[in-house]
Design an enzyme around this catalytic site. Structure first.
Site, PDB file in Angstrom:
ATOM      1  N   THR A 159       0.816  -1.217   0.000  1.00 12.96           N
ATOM      2  CA  THR A 159       0.000   0.000   0.000  1.00 12.96           C
ATOM      3  C   THR A 159       0.853   1.272   0.000  1.00 12.96           C
ATOM      4  O   THR A 159       0.335   2.361  -0.184  1.00 12.96           O
ATOM      5  CB  THR A 159      -0.928   0.042   1.239  1.00 12.96           C
ATOM      6  OG1 THR A 159      -0.111  -0.081   2.412  1.00 12.96           O
ATOM      7  CG2 THR A 159      -1.929  -1.094   1.221  1.00 12.96           C
ATOM      8  N   LYS A 190      -4.271  -2.736   7.444  1.00  8.99           N
ATOM      9  CA  LYS A 190      -4.999  -2.392   6.215  1.00  8.99           C
ATOM     10  C   LYS A 190      -5.715  -3.591   5.586  1.00  8.99           C
ATOM     11  O   LYS A 190      -6.073  -3.562   4.411  1.00  8.99           O
ATOM     12  CB  LYS A 190      -4.038  -1.745   5.208  1.00  8.99           C
ATOM     13  CG  LYS A 190      -3.415  -0.472   5.769  1.00  8.99           C
ATOM     14  CD  LYS A 190      -3.023   0.541   4.733  1.00  8.99           C
ATOM     15  CE  LYS A 190      -2.688   1.853   5.436  1.00  8.99           C
ATOM     16  NZ  LYS A 190      -1.948   2.780   4.585  1.00  8.99           N
ATOM     17  N   VAL A 199      14.113  -5.187  -1.502  1.00  7.85           N
ATOM     18  CA  VAL A 199      14.761  -4.166  -2.315  1.00  7.85           C
ATOM     19  C   VAL A 199      15.196  -2.976  -1.459  1.00  7.85           C
ATOM     20  O   VAL A 199      15.675  -1.979  -1.982  1.00  7.85           O
ATOM     21  CB  VAL A 199      13.842  -3.675  -3.458  1.00  7.85           C
ATOM     22  CG1 VAL A 199      13.511  -4.818  -4.391  1.00  7.85           C
ATOM     23  CG2 VAL A 199      12.576  -3.040  -2.912  1.00  7.85           C
ATOM     24  N   TYR A 243      21.652  -4.466 -15.511  1.00 13.47           N
ATOM     25  CA  TYR A 243      20.831  -3.950 -16.620  1.00 13.47           C
ATOM     26  C   TYR A 243      21.686  -3.849 -17.875  1.00 13.47           C
ATOM     27  O   TYR A 243      21.298  -4.243 -18.971  1.00 13.47           O
ATOM     28  CB  TYR A 243      20.263  -2.546 -16.355  1.00 13.47           C
ATOM     29  CG  TYR A 243      19.574  -2.309 -15.038  1.00 13.47           C
ATOM     30  CD1 TYR A 243      19.081  -3.355 -14.274  1.00 13.47           C
ATOM     31  CD2 TYR A 243      19.397  -1.011 -14.570  1.00 13.47           C
ATOM     32  CE1 TYR A 243      18.450  -3.112 -13.063  1.00 13.47           C
ATOM     33  CE2 TYR A 243      18.761  -0.752 -13.363  1.00 13.47           C
ATOM     34  CZ  TYR A 243      18.304  -1.812 -12.606  1.00 13.47           C
ATOM     35  OH  TYR A 243      17.693  -1.551 -11.422  1.00 13.47           O
ATOM     36  N   GLU A 291      32.346  -7.141  -7.757  1.00 18.27           N
ATOM     37  CA  GLU A 291      33.022  -5.867  -7.543  1.00 18.27           C
ATOM     38  C   GLU A 291      33.949  -5.993  -6.345  1.00 18.27           C
ATOM     39  O   GLU A 291      34.026  -7.049  -5.710  1.00 18.27           O
ATOM     40  CB  GLU A 291      32.002  -4.732  -7.374  1.00 18.27           C
ATOM     41  CG  GLU A 291      31.044  -4.920  -6.221  1.00 18.27           C
ATOM     42  CD  GLU A 291      29.830  -3.969  -6.294  1.00 18.27           C
ATOM     43  OE1 GLU A 291      29.344  -3.673  -7.393  1.00 18.27           O
ATOM     44  OE2 GLU A 291      29.383  -3.527  -5.231  1.00 18.27           O
ATOM     45  N   HIS A 350      28.228   1.425  -3.004  1.00 14.75           N
ATOM     46  CA  HIS A 350      27.619   0.281  -2.314  1.00 14.75           C
ATOM     47  C   HIS A 350      28.318   0.112  -0.963  1.00 14.75           C
ATOM     48  O   HIS A 350      29.541   0.173  -0.898  1.00 14.75           O
ATOM     49  CB  HIS A 350      27.835  -1.017  -3.094  1.00 14.75           C
ATOM     50  CG  HIS A 350      27.022  -1.098  -4.344  1.00 14.75           C
ATOM     51  ND1 HIS A 350      27.449  -1.797  -5.448  1.00 14.75           N
ATOM     52  CD2 HIS A 350      25.813  -0.596  -4.653  1.00 14.75           C
ATOM     53  CE1 HIS A 350      26.524  -1.712  -6.399  1.00 14.75           C
ATOM     54  NE2 HIS A 350      25.528  -0.982  -5.936  1.00 14.75           N
TER      55      HIS A 350
END
Lengths: 290, 379
Positions: free
Chosen positions: A17, A43, A96, A159, A209, A247
């Site tokens: 939500t 909720k 995430v 990506y 890395e 990072h």
């Protein structure tokens, strides 16, 4: 085929939500991901994009047959969200969140391992099996279904690699962001067995890395137990010692441990093809794909 | 975030780990006030983050007030291994009979908390492990169980029970572990933990580094944050909501992602380009791009900007509009080169080319261009 996520994935979105949760859930649904429930305490009874919201993961599991979860909760609530999902019995949990304290992740990582749960993240854009299911917020248009498994500590480099592979006509089975933190849930070595067992994955690309030794551990494992070739890339050759390079996990320690040159050398000594530049990956993949 | 020794000792004291009576001063003439109260021999210690303070001359002993004053004068305001000494800590000298090392830290490779103990403290842990590997014990701790009394049994072999109260030692180790947890430490150590001639333990030096990701719940430690120590460009970026890293070269680099940024620096190095800074702009709007450029151009070292954008959530056209809008605010003939790829790349390239900028698909091409333009002379 693919690993971990596919057409059989029935996903819970924890924090559905919220702004980010709502936004990315819509994109995931449009891509074809089967979101069966959302969870936000207090909720229950609401709906987002036609998906029912529950107060807790265990409430969601009583009414749906969910088998995975992604959390869009803020970093300070991430530990609670992850432990709740693992405790409820889910075997794939993705977060995430960016900026989770590593003390929290030590507990979550340990708890997940003890419950045979694959925990992906934090500090990742998630994972995608192109053409089947995305669990996260990567730009899915760059991906194409195929037979290369990709794992990356960096989101943008995953990506870029997916894009370069796709443009070179090479598709991907499952692309996983393991995340850029010091203490991720699953590391490269934890995920390699899934790719080894997947009949459709032919080659595995590891985008590593500076910092830690997860790349070396993965390649050592691969040399010993895997039949499939591994192609690797290590970012951070030009990084100075002792600086966190964006990072939390990308840091060469004051003693020099975790630098890119050593990693590249060790990987090569173990017989792995190491790309000099990120754009060289498609050519190396084509060399070894069977 | 790293704390200075005197700050670490404030935390230790609060958490029940014994430390010597100490005074922190930033003016050498304050020494007199302290020594009116302290009559024993003292040690004057530079408050800096660089390691090997003692060997570099950053720690001085003094038996008279005038010696202490001259020690403070020699230290305050001077550099120690390149770091400015702003403060010194003055403590009474302790009559000790043995030095231990105790530390709790994250073992990054094993992904576990490790407690490290040695009966040969006083030198840094790397040196101990090289010189006396047999006198080093590493105890890996379960994150849920934490430190338990039985963990300490394997330390008994190092202890002479006639000289040392082992139970007291274990209490201190347990308190140190509690500090590690409570303050979200990356590392916390006592080195040396001194056993005094009277049998008591005391932490003579301490180190504490906090996990930056835990900032949100470490208000107490954050009050120790010394803004003046931060690089002004990095600080400026942080205030504007970006992560930036200041480097030593002359090309400012903006990318949308930490990994992409790092690999941009790698390739830049291959073509002999020297980055002045690296900024992660994320999926930025036009306005944010303007701000990011403003931050990096305020760095006098920057002689040109290289963009490396992998469009995903970030849209190349949006970022290109931001770059185009920033052109007027840039110094005259300030080189800007852009590599765009991914979402809405064609439109992005068009927007930039109309403005006369070098905008390409290929990163190597972009890097060659920016290196040659900056070498020709930026601003």
């Amino acid at each position: 085929m693919s690993i971990l996520v596919d057409k059989n994935t029935r996903l819970i979105v924890q924090g559905m939500t919220g702004k980010e949760g709502t936004f990315h859930s819509k994109i995931m649904i449009d891509y074809g991901t089967n979101i069966v429930a959302g969870v936000t305490p207090g909720k229950q009874g609401q709906e987002v994009h036609g998906v029912p919201i529950f107060n807790s993961v265990s409430d969601a599991l009583k009414k749906t047959n969910a088998n995975a979860s992604i959390t869009f909760t803020p970093e300070k609530f991430t530990k609670a969200a992850l432990l709740e999902a693992i405790d409820a019995g889910l075997k794939l949990v993705v977060t995430v969140a960016d900026g989770v304290a590593f003390h929290d992740m030590l507990i979550c990582r340990d708890y997940a391992k003890k419950h045979q749960c694959v925990l992906i993240g934090p500090n990742t854009s998630g994972l995608i099996s192109p053409g089947k299911c995305k669990v996260g917020f990567m730009p899915h248009a760059l991906y194409k279904e195929g037979s290369v498994g990709v794992m990356s500590r960096s989101g943008t480099l995953s990506y870029e690699t997916a894009n370069n592979l796709t443009r070179a006509g090479v598709g991907q089975s499952t692309v996983i962001g393991v995340g850029g933190d010091q203490i991720p849930g699953a590391t490269f070595v934890d995920l390699l067995p899934f790719y080894e067992e997947d009949p459709d994955t032919k080659v595995i690309v590891i985008i590593g890395e500076i910092g830690g030794n997860d790349e070396e551990e993965a390649v050592r494992y691969a040399k010993k137990y895997m039949t499939k070739p591994v192609v690797a890339f290590i970012a951070g050759s030009a990084a100075p010692v002792g600086k966190t390079m964006g990072h939390a996990g990308a840091i060469i320690s004051e003693s020099g441990a975790g630098n890119a040159q050593d990693k590249q050398r060790i990987l090569k000594e173990l017989g792995t093809l190491v790309a000099e530049k990120i754009t060289d990956i498609p050519d190396l993949v084509k060399q070894v794909i069977r | 975030m790293k704390l200075y020794e005197y700050q670490v000792k404030e935390i230790f004291k609060k958490e029940g780990i014994p430390v010597p009576q100490g005074y922190v001063i930033d003016q050498a003439d304050e020494v007199k006030d302290i020594l009116d109260r302290v009559k024993e021999e003292v040690v004057v210690k530079s408050q800096v983050h660089v390691g090997g303070r003692g060997k570099a001359g950053g720690i001085k002993f003094a038996s008279t007030p005038s010696e202490a004053q001259s020690a403070a004068e020699q230290l305050i305001g001077n550099q120690l291994k390149g770091e400015l000494i702003k403060k010194v800590l003055i403590e009474t000298k302790q009559p000790l009979s043995q030095e231990f090392y105790v530390g709790v830290t994250l073992d990054r490779n094993k992904k576990k908390t490790v407690l490290i103990f040695s009966p040969s403290g006083g030198m840094d842990i790397e040196e101990i492990s090289k010189k006396f590997p047999e006198k080093l014990e590493k105890i890996y701790l379960d994150p849920i169980l934490g430190f338990q009394a039985y963990h300490s049994n394997c330390l008994l072999k190092f202890i002479d029970p006639k000289k040392c109260d082992f139970k007291e030692l274990v209490k201190i180790i347990n308190k140190l572990y509690q500090v590690y947890i409570k303050y979200d430490c990356q590392i916390v150590e006592i080195n040396p933990l001194a056993l005094l001639e009277n049998g008591a333990f005391i932490a003579l030096d301490g180190k504490l580094q906090m996990d930056d990701n835990a900032e949100f719940r470490q208000e107490e430690l954050m009050k120790y944050w010394d803004e003046a120590k931060e690089d002004p460009i990095e600080l400026n970026a942080q205030r504007s909501g970006f992560t930036a890293i200041k480097l030593k070269g002359n090309i400012a680099v903006i990318s949308n992602g930490a990994g992409l940024g790092m690999s941009t620096l790698d390739l830049l190095e291959k073509y002999n380009g020297k980055p002045a800074s690296l900024l992660d702009c994320g999926a930025a709007s036009q306005e944010r791009i303007l701000k990011a450029i403003e931050v990096l151009v305020s760095d006098p070292d920057a002689q040109g900007i290289l963009f490396n954008i992998m469009g995903g959530l970030a849209r190349c056209d949006e970022i290109a509009r931001g770059i185009a809008a920033a052109l007027d605010s840039l110094p005259k003939n300030f080189p800007v080169v852009c590599r765009l790829q991914g979402t809405n790349v064609e439109e992005g390239l068009k927007i930039l080319r109309v403005k006369g900028l070098v905008a390409v698909n290929d990163l190597e091409e972009a890097i060659k261009q920016i290196v040659s333009k900056v070498n020709e002379g930026g601003r």
